[in-house]
Design an enzyme around this catalytic site. Structure first.
Site, PDB file in Angstrom:
ATOM      1  N   HIS A   1       4.829 -14.979  -1.811  1.00  0.00           N
ATOM      2  CA  HIS A   1       4.220 -13.693  -1.486  1.00  0.00           C
ATOM      3  C   HIS A   1       5.275 -12.587  -1.379  1.00  0.00           C
ATOM      4  O   HIS A   1       5.078 -11.470  -1.857  1.00  0.00           O
ATOM      5  CB  HIS A   1       3.441 -13.820  -0.178  1.00  0.00           C
ATOM      6  CG  HIS A   1       2.531 -12.677   0.116  1.00  0.00           C
ATOM      7  ND1 HIS A   1       1.429 -12.380  -0.657  1.00  0.00           N
ATOM      8  CD2 HIS A   1       2.553 -11.736   1.094  1.00  0.00           C
ATOM      9  CE1 HIS A   1       0.825 -11.318  -0.164  1.00  0.00           C
ATOM     10  NE2 HIS A   1       1.482 -10.896   0.891  1.00  0.00           N
TER      11      HIS A   1
ATOM     12  N   PHE B   1      12.778   5.144  -1.666  1.00  0.00           N
ATOM     13  CA  PHE B   1      12.508   3.721  -1.415  1.00  0.00           C
ATOM     14  C   PHE B   1      13.201   3.292  -0.119  1.00  0.00           C
ATOM     15  O   PHE B   1      14.372   2.909  -0.126  1.00  0.00           O
ATOM     16  CB  PHE B   1      13.037   2.926  -2.612  1.00  0.00           C
ATOM     17  CG  PHE B   1      12.718   1.457  -2.584  1.00  0.00           C
ATOM     18  CD1 PHE B   1      11.425   1.007  -2.787  1.00  0.00           C
ATOM     19  CD2 PHE B   1      13.719   0.513  -2.396  1.00  0.00           C
ATOM     20  CE1 PHE B   1      11.130  -0.351  -2.792  1.00  0.00           C
ATOM     21  CE2 PHE B   1      13.439  -0.848  -2.397  1.00  0.00           C
ATOM     22  CZ  PHE B   1      12.141  -1.274  -2.599  1.00  0.00           C
TER      23      PHE B   1
ATOM     24  N   GLU C   1       0.811  -1.224   0.000  1.00  0.00           N
ATOM     25  CA  GLU C   1       0.000   0.000   0.000  1.00  0.00           C
ATOM     26  C   GLU C   1       0.845   1.275   0.000  1.00  0.00           C
ATOM     27  O   GLU C   1       0.294   2.390  -0.030  1.00  0.00           O
ATOM     28  CB  GLU C   1      -0.939   0.008   1.213  1.00  0.00           C
ATOM     29  CG  GLU C   1      -2.135  -0.922   1.098  1.00  0.00           C
ATOM     30  CD  GLU C   1      -1.805  -2.397   1.264  1.00  0.00           C
ATOM     31  OE1 GLU C   1      -0.953  -2.723   2.107  1.00  0.00           O
ATOM     32  OE2 GLU C   1      -2.386  -3.232   0.538  1.00  0.00           O
TER      33      GLU C   1
END
Ligand code: INI
Length: 160
Positions: free
Chosen positions: A97, A122, A67
């Site tokens: 995942h 980042f 998100e």
């Protein structure tokens, strides 16, 4: 990568532009919060040490690293920030995942850097285990949040 040869917390203040008057958004993932809170502390301490005013720093939380792209985009569209720091910690599990979350997060943040005029830094640790994350969020290899804050300052004033 080469973090073992470089302490993430070390910076030469004399070479960092003064951050006073700059506005920063910090988007923090709640997954592995013991790690992401350490990264947040490293980031905010470095921003303030370099002259930023605490009132010019806006923090939002998002559920997970996936998100961070949406959170950073909304931060850029809602506030007049000069840079955003996206903070997350993804730790390898038993399934694929990890790869999907890491890839999507890195690509999403990269896309924002291409499509908006606000740099998005980042600050996402992608580690094989919890110890590696601890070592890089204020542990023996320093704090990636500190490194991200310095990058945010440099990118915020790029070209000015
Ligand atoms: N999100 C993380 O930030 N770190 C993780 O280690 C993680 N793992 O292991 O699953 C993780 N998953 C959640 C993901 O980022 C999203 O929040 C979720 O898929 C909802 O979109």
């Amino acid at each position: 990568m080469a973090t073992v040869n470089r302490n993430l917390s070390i910076y030469d203040k004399a070479t960092i532009p003064n951050a006073n008057g700059l506005r920063f958004g910090i988007v923090v993932s709640e997954w592995n919060s013991e790690i992401t809170e350490g990264l947040y502390s490293g980031a905010i301490e470095a921003l303030i040490d370099c002259g930023a005013d605490e009132s010019d720093i806006i923090r939002w939380n998002v559920p997970g690293s996936f998100e961070l792209t949406f959170g950073s985009k909304k931060m850029i569209n809602s506030h007049k920030v000069d840079a955003v720091i996206a903070i997350g910690s993804v730790i390898q599990g038993e399934t694929k995942h990890f790869d999907f979350v890491c890839d999507a997060t890195a690509q999403g943040i990269k896309d924002l850097n291409i499509t908006t005029n606000v740099p998005v830094i980042f600050c996402v640790l992608t580690d094989n285990n919890m110890q590696q994350a601890i070592d890089r969020s204020g542990g023996k290899h320093g704090n990636k949040g500190t490194e991200a804050a310095i990058a945010a300052i440099k990118m915020a004033i790029l070209g000015s």
